[in-house]
Motif scaffolding. Structure first.
Motif, PDB file in Angstrom:
ATOM      1  N   ARG A 237     -12.632  -4.103   3.042  1.00  0.00           N
ATOM      2  CA  ARG A 237     -12.729  -2.660   2.840  1.00  0.00           C
ATOM      3  C   ARG A 237     -11.461  -1.985   3.365  1.00  0.00           C
ATOM      4  N   VAL A 238     -10.967  -1.050   2.569  1.00  0.00           N
ATOM      5  CA  VAL A 238      -9.810  -0.232   2.966  1.00  0.00           C
ATOM      6  C   VAL A 238     -10.333   1.171   3.256  1.00  0.00           C
ATOM      7  N   PRO A 239     -10.217   1.645   4.485  1.00  0.00           N
ATOM      8  CA  PRO A 239      -9.366   1.165   5.587  1.00  0.00           C
ATOM      9  C   PRO A 239     -10.133   0.420   6.689  1.00  0.00           C
ATOM     10  N   ASP A 240     -11.438   0.202   6.525  1.00  0.00           N
ATOM     11  CA  ASP A 240     -12.239  -0.374   7.615  1.00  0.00           C
ATOM     12  C   ASP A 240     -11.691  -1.717   8.086  1.00  0.00           C
ATOM     13  N   ASP A 241     -11.340  -2.580   7.117  1.00  0.00           N
ATOM     14  CA  ASP A 241     -10.831  -3.909   7.457  1.00  0.00           C
ATOM     15  C   ASP A 241      -9.312  -3.999   7.384  1.00  0.00           C
ATOM     16  N   LEU A 242      -8.697  -3.133   6.592  1.00  0.00           N
ATOM     17  CA  LEU A 242      -7.252  -3.182   6.415  1.00  0.00           C
ATOM     18  C   LEU A 242      -6.733  -1.791   6.076  1.00  0.00           C
ATOM     19  N   SER A 243      -5.813  -1.297   6.889  1.00  0.00           N
ATOM     20  CA  SER A 243      -5.163  -0.021   6.608  1.00  0.00           C
ATOM     21  C   SER A 243      -3.878  -0.268   5.827  1.00  0.00           C
ATOM     22  N   ILE A 244      -3.580   0.640   4.907  1.00  0.00           N
ATOM     23  CA  ILE A 244      -2.406   0.475   4.041  1.00  0.00           C
ATOM     24  C   ILE A 244      -1.695   1.817   3.911  1.00  0.00           C
ATOM     25  N   VAL A 245      -0.372   1.793   4.096  1.00  0.00           N
ATOM     26  CA  VAL A 245       0.437   2.993   3.901  1.00  0.00           C
ATOM     27  C   VAL A 245       1.631   2.636   3.015  1.00  0.00           C
ATOM     28  N   GLY A 246       1.972   3.517   2.093  1.00  0.00           N
ATOM     29  CA  GLY A 246       3.075   3.282   1.168  1.00  0.00           C
ATOM     30  C   GLY A 246       4.180   4.311   1.334  1.00  0.00           C
ATOM     31  N   VAL A 247       5.102   4.302   0.375  1.00  0.00           N
ATOM     32  CA  VAL A 247       6.222   5.254   0.349  1.00  0.00           C
ATOM     33  C   VAL A 247       6.450   5.685  -1.093  1.00  0.00           C
ATOM     34  N   ASP A 248       6.603   6.956  -1.311  1.00  0.00           N
ATOM     35  CA  ASP A 248       7.057   7.542  -2.576  1.00  0.00           C
ATOM     36  C   ASP A 248       6.440   8.904  -2.839  1.00  0.00           C
ATOM     37  N   GLY A 249       5.089   8.991  -2.743  1.00  0.00           N
ATOM     38  CA  GLY A 249       4.409  10.193  -3.195  1.00  0.00           C
ATOM     39  C   GLY A 249       4.018  10.065  -4.646  1.00  0.00           C
ATOM     40  N   HIS A 250       3.603   8.846  -5.044  1.00  0.00           N
ATOM     41  CA  HIS A 250       3.197   8.571  -6.426  1.00  0.00           C
ATOM     42  C   HIS A 250       2.037   9.473  -6.826  1.00  0.00           C
ATOM     43  N   GLU A 251       2.064   9.936  -8.067  1.00  0.00           N
ATOM     44  CA  GLU A 251       1.028  10.849  -8.542  1.00  0.00           C
ATOM     45  C   GLU A 251      -0.356  10.215  -8.551  1.00  0.00           C
TER      46      GLU A 251
END
Length: 370
Positions: free
Chosen positions: A263-277
């Motif tokens: 489960r995201v974010p319960d089991d795994l947190s994810i952060v990206g870069v860009d500001g994709h629509e």
């Protein structure tokens, strides 16, 4: 069909004035320019690009050196460039820069020398010294966007600071097992965007007391993000959080987590870069670098340089249509080392202040479960 002489007669000006008024170049009063444009509209006259070029010495086209035009980031930047240039009568000519040596040689030695453009925008492309010699030897205005060479004046985002802001957010949530998926030429080996983001990640993790941060090298696609994340999740001690060097990589990471039943974010947190629509639909926490505004800013700098070629008076700085947005780094608890700002080791000429970015927090990040 009406011609330029018909427009000139009805507007009460010369054909040369019509050409200048419709091209947006040259010294024509705003009142005359509006009258000529109104008459041209009434007569249905559209200036011939060839004729305008002969009259003004300008092609009214800006060349763009770019690779990976199918990627969302580049498409969005190009949209911003076009939006700024079009009202001034400029078209875009795209030059696809591949890894093929023969194609690149033909581009720099032949295509760019045909006199089809008035200036060159280089979008995050890495150029050899010979290619830069050829580019600067054209005698045209050149503006880079994220271009790593110190010889190409460029607008830049501080990509090390981008990475540090992303890691600071995860550290503030309590994560320590943070992995990075992206690309790098090696420590301090390049000023390209992926390497700068990787270096910023390493700096932030080292400052937080993690001497050997986990990194998986990969290309910037959704499929590669999935593959890299699956590799990380198979390790004996998988990460509790992932910093992806692009939103598309982050989307792939989300798919991989779901595929593994996490489960995201319960089991795994994810952060990206860009500001994709699409980021909002995925609930993706991201560092928004405002790519469309980047394109607008690059176009504004190009317009200022093109104006300078017509007017001996030095042009004013491009209008700051993009507000400077400070990088928002969340408050960090006393148990997490504060990450000091570092001046990136980038020697490239920067045309203005670093381009803005902002942390956008959504539902893909949360404190670790353990």
């Amino acid at each position: 069909m009406a011609g330029i002489d018909d427009v000139a007669r009805r507007a009460g000006v010369s054909a040369t004035t019509v050409s200048r008024a419709l091209s947006g170049r040259g010294r024509v009063s705003e009142k005359t320019r509006e009258r000529v444009r109104r008459v041209a509209d009434e007569l249905g006259y559209v200036a011939s690009a060839t004729a305008a070029s002969l009259a003004t010495g300008q092609t009214m086209s800006v060349g763009v050196l770019v690779s990976l035009t199918g990627r969302w980031y580049f498409a969005t930047v190009l949209d911003g460039i076009a939006a700024r240039l079009a009202p001034h009568g400029y078209d875009l000519t795209l030059y696809d820069l591949t890894d093929d040596a023969a194609q690149r040689q033909l581009l720099f030695e032949t295509s760019l020398r045909r006199g089809r453009v008035d200036g060159i925008l280089a979008l995050t492309v890495t150029l050899s010294d010979d290619e830069i010699d050829a580019l600067l030897g054209l005698g045209l205005p050149v503006v880079g966007l994220g271009t790593p060479s110190p010889r190409v004046p460029a607008l830049r985002v501080d990509d090390r600071a981008v990475a540090r802001a992303a890691v600071a957010h995860l550290l503030a949530l309590g994560h320590r097992r943070i992995a990075h998926i992206g690309n790098s030429k090696g420590p301090g080996a390049g000023c390209d965007v992926p390497t700068q983001r990787h270096d910023g990640f390493v700096e932030a993790m080292t400052d937080a007391g993690v001497p050997c941060p986990v990194f998986v090298q990969t290309d910037f696609t959704v499929a590669d993000g999935r593959r890299a994340t699956l590799e990380l999740l198979q390790r004996e001690e998988p990460p509790t959080a992932i910093f992806a060097a692009s939103d598309e990589l982050a989307f792939g990471a989300i798919f991989a987590a779901r595929e593994r039943g996490l489960r995201v974010p319960d089991d795994l947190s994810i952060v990206g870069v860009d500001g994709h629509e699409m980021g909002e639909l995925f609930g993706l926490t991201t560092i928004d670098q405002f790519p469309r505004r980047q394109g607008e800013r690059a176009a504004e700098h190009m317009l200022a340089l093109l104006t300078a070629t017509d007017d001996p008076t030095p042009p004013a700085a491009p209008p700051a249509t993009v507000p400077v947005v400070p990088a928002r780094v969340p408050d960090i608890s006393t148990t997490v080392p504060v990450i000091p700002a570092r001046v990136p080791a980038i020697s490239a000429t920067v045309l203005s202040e670093p381009l803005p970015f902002e942390l956008v927090t959504r539902t893909s990040t949360a404190p670790p479960a353990e």
